[in-house]
Write a protein that holds these residues in place. Structure first.
Motif, mmCIF file in Angstrom:
data_model
loop_
_atom_site.group_PDB
_atom_site.id
_atom_site.type_symbol
_atom_site.label_atom_id
_atom_site.label_comp_id
_atom_site.label_asym_id
_atom_site.label_seq_id
_atom_site.Cartn_x
_atom_site.Cartn_y
_atom_site.Cartn_z
ATOM 1 N N SER A 1 22.791 27.096 32.444
ATOM 2 C CA SER A 1 21.559 26.292 32.424
ATOM 3 C C SER A 1 20.339 27.128 32.744
ATOM 4 O O SER A 1 19.212 26.712 32.459
ATOM 5 C CB SER A 1 21.621 25.181 33.471
ATOM 6 N N HIS A 2 20.538 28.263 33.420
ATOM 7 C CA HIS A 2 19.375 28.980 33.959
ATOM 8 C C HIS A 2 19.307 30.437 33.534
ATOM 9 O O HIS A 2 18.332 31.118 33.848
ATOM 10 C CB HIS A 2 19.401 28.921 35.506
ATOM 11 N N ASP A 3 20.345 30.942 32.865
ATOM 12 C CA ASP A 3 20.374 32.332 32.382
ATOM 13 C C ASP A 3 20.235 33.362 33.507
ATOM 14 O O ASP A 3 19.664 34.438 33.281
ATOM 15 C CB ASP A 3 19.275 32.583 31.324
ATOM 16 N N VAL A 4 20.697 33.048 34.716
ATOM 17 C CA VAL A 4 20.681 34.064 35.781
ATOM 18 C C VAL A 4 22.116 34.287 36.263
ATOM 19 O O VAL A 4 22.924 33.353 36.271
ATOM 20 C CB VAL A 4 19.795 33.659 36.994
ATOM 21 N N PRO A 5 22.440 35.542 36.664
ATOM 22 C CA PRO A 5 23.803 35.780 37.176
ATOM 23 C C PRO A 5 24.020 35.017 38.483
ATOM 24 O O PRO A 5 23.131 35.007 39.346
ATOM 25 C CB PRO A 5 23.853 37.289 37.419
ATOM 26 N N VAL A 6 25.165 34.370 38.601
ATOM 27 C CA VAL A 6 25.396 33.539 39.793
ATOM 28 C C VAL A 6 26.630 33.937 40.600
ATOM 29 O O VAL A 6 26.642 33.773 41.820
ATOM 30 C CB VAL A 6 25.456 32.039 39.421
ATOM 31 N N THR A 7 27.670 34.427 39.930
ATOM 32 C CA THR A 7 28.880 34.798 40.682
ATOM 33 C C THR A 7 29.496 36.075 40.102
ATOM 34 O O THR A 7 29.281 36.410 38.928
ATOM 35 C CB THR A 7 29.971 33.691 40.604
ATOM 36 N N ARG A 8 30.264 36.759 40.951
ATOM 37 C CA ARG A 8 31.088 37.887 40.481
ATOM 38 C C ARG A 8 32.488 37.689 41.023
ATOM 39 O O ARG A 8 32.678 37.482 42.221
ATOM 40 C CB ARG A 8 30.521 39.218 41.001
ATOM 41 N N VAL A 9 33.459 37.726 40.118
ATOM 42 C CA VAL A 9 34.856 37.554 40.546
ATOM 43 C C VAL A 9 35.686 38.727 40.034
ATOM 44 O O VAL A 9 35.361 39.321 39.004
ATOM 45 C CB VAL A 9 35.479 36.222 40.050
ATOM 46 N N PRO A 10 36.762 39.065 40.747
ATOM 47 C CA PRO A 10 37.572 40.213 40.321
ATOM 48 C C PRO A 10 38.241 39.988 38.970
ATOM 49 O O PRO A 10 38.643 38.870 38.645
ATOM 50 C CB PRO A 10 38.642 40.320 41.416
ATOM 51 N N ARG A 11 38.308 41.066 38.209
ATOM 52 C CA ARG A 11 39.189 41.082 37.025
ATOM 53 C C ARG A 11 40.498 41.648 37.513
ATOM 54 O O ARG A 11 40.672 42.879 37.601
ATOM 55 C CB ARG A 11 38.606 42.009 35.967
ATOM 56 N N CYS A 12 41.421 40.778 37.875
ATOM 57 C CA CYS A 12 42.671 41.237 38.500
ATOM 58 C C CYS A 12 43.546 41.933 37.469
ATOM 59 O O CYS A 12 43.367 41.792 36.254
ATOM 60 C CB CYS A 12 43.414 40.053 39.087
ATOM 61 N N THR A 13 44.516 42.667 37.985
ATOM 62 C CA THR A 13 45.467 43.371 37.123
ATOM 63 C C THR A 13 46.801 42.616 37.115
ATOM 64 O O THR A 13 47.027 41.727 37.950
ATOM 65 C CB THR A 13 45.730 44.784 37.662
ATOM 66 N N LYS A 14 47.682 43.034 36.223
ATOM 67 C CA LYS A 14 49.004 42.404 36.195
ATOM 68 C C LYS A 14 49.759 42.689 37.495
ATOM 69 O O LYS A 14 50.579 41.889 37.935
ATOM 70 C CB LYS A 14 49.803 42.903 34.989
ATOM 71 N N GLU A 15 49.460 43.848 38.107
ATOM 72 C CA GLU A 15 50.115 44.168 39.394
ATOM 73 C C GLU A 15 49.644 43.167 40.460
ATOM 74 O O GLU A 15 50.433 42.722 41.301
ATOM 75 C CB GLU A 15 49.783 45.602 39.839
ATOM 76 N N ASP A 16 48.359 42.820 40.425
ATOM 77 C CA ASP A 16 47.855 41.808 41.374
ATOM 78 C C ASP A 16 48.605 40.494 41.166
ATOM 79 O O ASP A 16 48.952 39.799 42.126
ATOM 80 C CB ASP A 16 46.351 41.554 41.161
ATOM 81 N N LEU A 17 48.828 40.158 39.908
ATOM 82 C CA LEU A 17 49.542 38.909 39.611
ATOM 83 C C LEU A 17 50.972 38.980 40.152
ATOM 84 O O LEU A 17 51.462 38.031 40.784
ATOM 85 C CB LEU A 17 49.561 38.645 38.100
ATOM 86 N N ASP A 18 51.630 40.130 39.943
ATOM 87 C CA ASP A 18 53.006 40.277 40.451
ATOM 88 C C ASP A 18 53.041 40.094 41.965
ATOM 89 O O ASP A 18 53.956 39.465 42.510
ATOM 90 C CB ASP A 18 53.563 41.670 40.095
ATOM 91 N N THR A 19 52.029 40.675 42.647
ATOM 92 C CA THR A 19 51.978 40.540 44.109
ATOM 93 C C THR A 19 51.831 39.066 44.486
ATOM 94 O O THR A 19 52.451 38.581 45.449
ATOM 95 C CB THR A 19 50.771 41.335 44.666
ATOM 96 N N ALA A 20 51.000 38.347 43.738
ATOM 97 C CA ALA A 20 50.776 36.923 44.050
ATOM 98 C C ALA A 20 52.049 36.109 43.812
ATOM 99 O O ALA A 20 52.408 35.254 44.630
ATOM 100 C CB ALA A 20 49.631 36.392 43.186
ATOM 101 N N VAL A 21 52.739 36.384 42.709
ATOM 102 C CA VAL A 21 53.966 35.625 42.418
ATOM 103 C C VAL A 21 55.022 35.946 43.489
ATOM 104 O O VAL A 21 55.724 35.039 43.970
ATOM 105 C CB VAL A 21 54.497 35.937 40.994
ATOM 106 N N ALA A 22 55.066 37.208 43.904
ATOM 107 C CA ALA A 22 56.043 37.577 44.946
ATOM 108 C C ALA A 22 55.719 36.854 46.257
ATOM 109 O O ALA A 22 56.631 36.380 46.958
ATOM 110 C CB ALA A 22 56.038 39.098 45.148
ATOM 111 N N ALA A 23 54.423 36.736 46.573
ATOM 112 C CA ALA A 23 54.031 36.028 47.809
ATOM 113 C C ALA A 23 54.415 34.554 47.708
ATOM 114 O O ALA A 23 54.942 33.962 48.669
ATOM 115 C CB ALA A 23 52.523 36.174 48.032
ATOM 116 N N ALA A 24 54.160 33.968 46.552
ATOM 117 C CA ALA A 24 54.500 32.545 46.369
ATOM 118 C C ALA A 24 56.017 32.361 46.453
ATOM 119 O O ALA A 24 56.506 31.377 47.013
ATOM 120 C CB ALA A 24 53.971 32.058 45.021
#
Ligand code: NDP
Length: 499
Positions: free
Chosen positions: A38-61
């Motif tokens: 709506s405003h054309d200004v940057p509002v957030t920055r979030v990580p571009r995770c890797t597949k290794e990050d995903l594996d770590t998350a699934v292992a934690a779950a």
């Protein structure tokens, strides 16, 4: 601070988030920056995770599931955490609503209403956590007792879209948690903020580490990897039918994980001549414009009885022209921005196609230039024929196609002439017609003389290519469980081998 005329605040610099795994925040190596549509200004920055990050998350779950720190709790204790989360949402309602507006473009007033619905989801799921039960068979003879145990399915992957980032999340997360499952969430990259904020609120409410994990990134990388992951027991996906189909393939090619799918819709709204035409027109205008039509249950096909069709379209046109499109922080705004550039192009493409195919444009049909952001006028096409693209495809924007019918049979046939079956609405004062049509139109949600009504008590989901399974309500908890049949013998065994 950049203070807007209406007092709303845009961030001076984008808010940075980490991703959330095993109860802790982690920094990303690479970032995705989101600009407010709506405003054309940057509002957030979030990580571009890797597949290794995903594996770590699934292992934690997986660890959090197997160690019984969640599934092993009494339902009452899981319920207490869900209720504390509801309180946390109440406290942080304005903050969550603001980030929904900045990333998604929806009006602030609407975002606040959605968070109230989310609070209700946690409260209903808390009740379900305590009431969840199996069954028993006391009719197997005096020597045998049968029990039916409901057990949580395990580690759930959850992929959510950008149209209702927090609402769709909360129509699933509390019910998944109530069942005793643990989960890894991948939000749509452009609207990740509020999914991450929920991690904070759940942790404060006492959720054990590893139960709720969030891995951010694009669908093509993290989403696809989650769908293919061999250690995920179930995937709940909400989004396009095309990606839903690719999740089916991913499941088939990996570990045959169970799938819950909530996909597209091309939802009919049927108006009979005996309806209160002004009420119905208001509902039709709302049904196609709410959330700028970026809504899986948008009523995008008006099916109106021919004897009142022209009168009805004229009442509807007058109403649609009055819809206030604008800055989502303005309390007067009824519909805000189109959320993504791609979606903006898609909607404008369908409007151009409708004009080329010879449908009659009754209102809208243009982008709105408000000086910044991307906005589209609510658009109504009449004289639409079944073969036109705007008649068949999910536009996911404020573009309504009108069809005319003469008999209830014809209305039912037009309503069912779609590969989808997500939702439907009908308007009549005749109980007989209402019941006949309700029972014959194939849709997972039905509204009679109302539209988009209902709370988290009732399950949601689609017929046909609109999806598999149900979310919310008691069925929404059961969806994340599996049933174990247990047989217990009493008394002595009748021997197989003669003694
Ligand atoms: P998608 O189906 O592409 O996106 C929905 C979610 O799936 C997002 O989190 C997305 O991630 C993720 N995703 C994308 N590709 C994959 C993949 N290969 N494997 C696993 N996950 C994936 O919808 P779009 O956002 O592109 O919208 C396109 C159309 O989909 C719309 O025009 C509309 O018709 C329909 N749609 C329907 C929704 C509904 O509620 N039924 C919701 C949203 C869209 P990311 O966005 O980060 O890439």
């Amino acid at each position: 601070m950049n203070i807007m005329a209406n007092g709303a605040h845009l961030p001076e610099t984008p808010r940075e988030f980490g991703f959330f795994v095993d109860g802790a925040w982690h920094a990303g190596q690479d970032w995705f920056e989101r600009t407010s549509p709506s405003h054309d200004v940057p509002v957030t920055r979030v990580p571009r995770c890797t597949k290794e990050d995903l594996d770590t998350a699934v292992a934690a779950a997986r660890r959090a599931f197997e160690d019984r720190s969640w599934a092993g709790l009494p339902g009452a204790e899981r319920a207490a955490i869900l209720l504390r989360t509801a309180e946390g949402l109440r406290r942080r309602r304005d903050e969550i609503a603001r980030w929904e507006v900045l990333e998604n473009g929806k009006p602030l007033t609407q975002a606040r209403g959605e968070i109230d619905h989310c609070i209700a989801c946690f409260e209903v799921a808390a009740g379900a956590a305590r009431l969840m039960r199996g069954d028993s068979f006391n009719n197997l003879g005096d020597n045998l007792l049968g029990l039916l145990l409901r057990e949580p399915i395990g580690v759930v992957g959850l992929i959510t879209p950008w149209n209702f980032p927090f609402l769709i999340l909360c129509e699933r997360v509390p019910f998944i948690l109530a069942s005793g499952c643990t989960l890894v969430v991948k939000p749509a990259e452009v609207t990740s903020a509020t999914t991450l904020i929920l991690a904070d609120i759940l942790t404060e409410a006492g959720l054990p580490p590893g139960v709720y994990n969030v891995v951010t990134g694009s669908g093509r990388t993290i989403g696809q990897a989650l769908a293919e992951h061999p250690d995920v027991d179930m995937l709940s996906f909400t989004g396009s039918t095309g990606v839903g189909r690719s999740c089916v393939h991913a499941s088939a090619d990996s570990n045959l994980k169970k799938l819950g799918l909530e996909l597209g819709g091309k939802n009919p709204i049927i108006v009979f001549a005996d309806a209160n035409l002004h009420d119905a027109a208001d509902a039709v205008a709302f049904g196609i414009s709410f959330n700028t039509g970026q809504c899986c249950v948008s009523s995008s096909r008006l099916i109106v009885e021919r004897s009142v069709a022209r009168e009805f379209e004229s009442i509807l046109t007058a109403k649609m022209k009055k819809i206030r499109v604008g800055d989502p922080f303005d309390p007067e705004t009824q519909i805000g921005a189109i959320t993504t550039d791609a979606q903006n192009r898609t909607i404008l493409g369908y409007i151009a196609q409708g004009k080329e195919e010879g449908a009659t444009l009754l209102c809208g049909g243009e982008a709105l230039d408000l000086g910044r952001g991307q906005f589209i006028q609510p658009t109504l096409f009449s004289d639409v024929t079944p073969s036109m693209g705007i008649a068949r495809e999910e536009i996911f924007g404020p573009v309504l196609s009108s069809f005319h019918f003469d008999t209830p049979e014809e209305a039912i046939a037009i309503a069912n002439d779609t590969v989808y079956g997500l939702a439907a609405s009908l308007w009549t004062r005749d109980l007989d017609k209402a019941l006949t049509v309700t029972r014959r139109v194939r849709a997972g949600r039905f509204w009679v003389n109302t539209i988009m009504a209902g709370g988290p008590e009732t399950p949601i989901g689609g017929f046909k290519q609109s999806g598999w399974g149900r979310e919310s309500g008691l069925l929404g908890v059961e969806e994340y469980t599996q049933v174990k049949s247990v047989h217990i013998e009493t008394g002595g065994r009748t021997h197989w081998i003669a003694s």
